[in-house]
Design an enzyme around this catalytic site. Sequence first.
Site, mmCIF file in Angstrom:
data_model
loop_
_atom_site.group_PDB
_atom_site.id
_atom_site.type_symbol
_atom_site.label_atom_id
_atom_site.label_comp_id
_atom_site.label_asym_id
_atom_site.label_seq_id
_atom_site.Cartn_x
_atom_site.Cartn_y
_atom_site.Cartn_z
ATOM 1 N N CYS A 14 0.860 -1.161 0.000
ATOM 2 C CA CYS A 14 0.000 0.000 0.000
ATOM 3 C C CYS A 14 0.901 1.215 0.000
ATOM 4 O O CYS A 14 2.099 1.099 0.222
ATOM 5 C CB CYS A 14 -0.851 0.017 1.267
ATOM 6 N N ARG A 49 1.311 1.831 -5.820
ATOM 7 C CA ARG A 49 1.437 0.792 -4.803
ATOM 8 C C ARG A 49 0.084 0.143 -4.484
ATOM 9 O O ARG A 49 0.017 -0.773 -3.652
ATOM 10 C CB ARG A 49 2.031 1.365 -3.519
ATOM 11 N N TRP A 75 -3.898 -1.690 -1.440
ATOM 12 C CA TRP A 75 -3.960 -2.885 -2.279
ATOM 13 C C TRP A 75 -4.373 -4.004 -1.329
ATOM 14 O O TRP A 75 -3.630 -4.384 -0.429
ATOM 15 C CB TRP A 75 -2.606 -3.183 -2.903
ATOM 16 N N ASN A 130 1.196 -0.562 5.893
ATOM 17 C CA ASN A 130 1.633 -1.303 4.709
ATOM 18 C C ASN A 130 2.251 -2.605 5.203
ATOM 19 O O ASN A 130 3.135 -2.567 6.068
ATOM 20 C CB ASN A 130 2.678 -0.492 3.929
ATOM 21 N N GLY A 131 1.792 -3.734 4.685
ATOM 22 C CA GLY A 131 2.339 -5.020 5.118
ATOM 23 C C GLY A 131 1.221 -5.958 5.542
ATOM 24 O O GLY A 131 0.064 -5.756 5.176
ATOM 25 N N GLU A 143 6.785 -13.844 -20.989
ATOM 26 C CA GLU A 143 6.595 -12.418 -20.706
ATOM 27 C C GLU A 143 5.442 -11.857 -21.539
ATOM 28 O O GLU A 143 4.620 -11.089 -21.051
ATOM 29 C CB GLU A 143 7.909 -11.667 -20.979
ATOM 30 N N LYS A 168 2.071 -10.146 -20.153
ATOM 31 C CA LYS A 168 1.629 -8.792 -20.536
ATOM 32 C C LYS A 168 0.177 -8.824 -20.976
ATOM 33 O O LYS A 168 -0.621 -8.012 -20.552
ATOM 34 C CB LYS A 168 2.487 -8.230 -21.688
ATOM 35 N N GLU A 184 -2.258 -9.645 -17.969
ATOM 36 C CA GLU A 184 -2.372 -8.681 -16.878
ATOM 37 C C GLU A 184 -3.081 -7.398 -17.286
ATOM 38 O O GLU A 184 -3.756 -6.785 -16.469
ATOM 39 C CB GLU A 184 -1.020 -8.369 -16.233
ATOM 40 N N HIS A 192 3.308 -32.855 -26.258
ATOM 41 C CA HIS A 192 3.133 -33.636 -25.026
ATOM 42 C C HIS A 192 1.825 -33.299 -24.303
ATOM 43 O O HIS A 192 1.669 -33.629 -23.130
ATOM 44 C CB HIS A 192 4.332 -33.417 -24.099
ATOM 45 N N LYS A 202 1.844 -1.722 -8.542
ATOM 46 C CA LYS A 202 3.159 -1.675 -9.168
ATOM 47 C C LYS A 202 4.223 -2.358 -8.312
ATOM 48 O O LYS A 202 5.103 -3.018 -8.818
ATOM 49 C CB LYS A 202 3.522 -0.208 -9.413
#
Length: 638
Positions: A2, A27, A76, A102-103, A510, A514, A517, A533, A633
């Site tokens: 956060c 954040r 967040w 935060n945490g 990657e 992208k 997300e 397979h 982020k």
Amino acid sequence: MCGIIAYIGKRLCRNIVLEGLSRLEYRGYDSAGFVCIDNNHKHLSFHKEAGGIAPVQRLSEAVKFDGYAGMGHTRWATHGIVDQRNAHPHFNCKKSIAVVHNGIVESYEELRQELIHRGHVFSSTTDTEVVAHLLSDLIDHHSDLKSALLDLTKHIRGAYAFIFLVEQYPETLIVVRHRSPMVVGLGDGENFVASDFIAFSDKTNKVVFLPDDSIALLSKDALELYSFEGKALPYSPQQIDQTYSDIDKDGFEHFMLKEIYEQKRAINRTIAFCKVIGSYNDEVGNPSSDITLQPHPATEYNDSVWRQIGLTKDKVKNLRYINIISAGTSWHASRIAQFFFEHLCGIPTRVYLASEFRYMPFFTEPNSIYIMVSQSGETADTLEALRLINSLEQHTIAITNVASSTMVREASGFLPMQAGPEISVASTKAFSTQVATMYWLANRMALERGTITAEQMHTSEEDLFIAAEILEASIEIYKFKIMQELAPRYARYDRFIFLGRHVSYPFAMEAALKLKEISYIFAQCYPAGELKHGPIALIDEKTPAVLFSVLDELIYRKLVSNAQSVKARKGHLIVFAFEGQHELIDIADCAFILPRVAPLLAPLAMAGLMQFFVYHITRQLGLPIDKPRNLAKSVTVE
Ligand code: F6R
């Protein structure tokens, strides 16, 4: 994770806090809140907004009260759904203590039950609220604030940075930090504290990074710092010369697009920085001073890069293993870099996901190094892995984009990427500068170990510049086709398969990340050789397969076979190929063709076009590109 900012001082704080909060939205942006000691009646006044696209913006419009000590939070969500009750700040029963956090408080469930038993009534389902209730009891039981805070730290397990405003102590901001970063900004008759310096960077550049396990009591004129044992801690402020001014969209519709276009310059800056790193002397190794370092020309390769990353020539020559630890996009860059270190230096290299690494058996090996790759330098999983490795006295190197980050401070050495601030949640220029930095480092190690010559080293640097050039030029070539024809066509699909081999496999991962997300389209990635397979069962005309080519001739032939097996099942095939790769280009339903580069740099050359394609698919869908749902982020929680 956060964002937190607080202010105490001679000015009214509302605008300072709310502006700082908008800079911290990277954040988390699930909800936002503001609280201050109200200037009118001297009690705590607060307002919270939850959900929607821009809670900080709505908060700014709604808050009318003000005060000389206040704090804000952008959330967040970890514990408790996204709603107004769970937005910070949280309070004790009498609403005389406010906390932002935060945490994660791991011991919250047992504390909550205990506090309910003692008669406390909870208003939210967060882990944070327990701390306000607990501190209220402890203040009642202790003769002074400091003892109450020391006692508080004994009850809480987890990782946390708290700021408290307590009506009884209106002249003090109270900060308690364990594992989550916090930085104090010292002003003239005013002080700041935030989870990131950028929140108050326009107000002061004199900062104190609070040490781990510390309590700070901050008034408008003074900072008192204590350890969790109650000992006064000395501190010396540092100066940081980074501003918020370049964090602007510069006329682009989204930060992501701006950052895609910034890559060529960022890569060039990164290589230039690496090339001249030898010119730096005493300042090297000081995290705050390197923020302003400007590259200047150097022709010889000297040892300074080894000092920068805490190694010696001999240690580089004797290296037996390289371990790279990272998360998300940084992990994909690390997986690509594995090929660099193995092919160029001949050093066995292992790449770990930080979230897995900490819970695996750890084998210390002589002559090993551990490279932590992180855009932010704050990602909790990577940071905790770094701390674990440090505790076992192994050599750690941070490759990050934020020179003032915790990882830089805690690792044995560091190598900064020169991407500049990356604001969009989806990483673009951090990825490409990570790849460029590690390619340069692998070449430099190879030179030291005698597996390449100085001439080859120069060629590799040129190859990096060429790849950066192609990265940008290829966007220009396909720009209108993507915007007008391809993005509208592919935005209609609801699932994709991504395929790659060798160096293009981690790049395909990657690309899949992208797409999922930012567009929320389901994307699955496989090494192309694995198709037969099992995953080949997924191939149909409704599931485009996006295949990224390579420049190694043998592996290219194998990829062509994989592509043919997709077409044989009536699959829809999109390829990112290189000039002359007709076998692949001719069978594709859609082909992007790029000029050739040094084989290991194929992913770097393709990065811009891939990101641009994904960006425009998402733009077609009208989604909030810079702030995708459920994300933030900087992931400072495990
Ligand atoms: C995806 C993305 C994330 C980050 C990951 C690690 O676009 O940005 O996957 O790469 O959260 O973050 P850093 O690099 O800051 O350690």
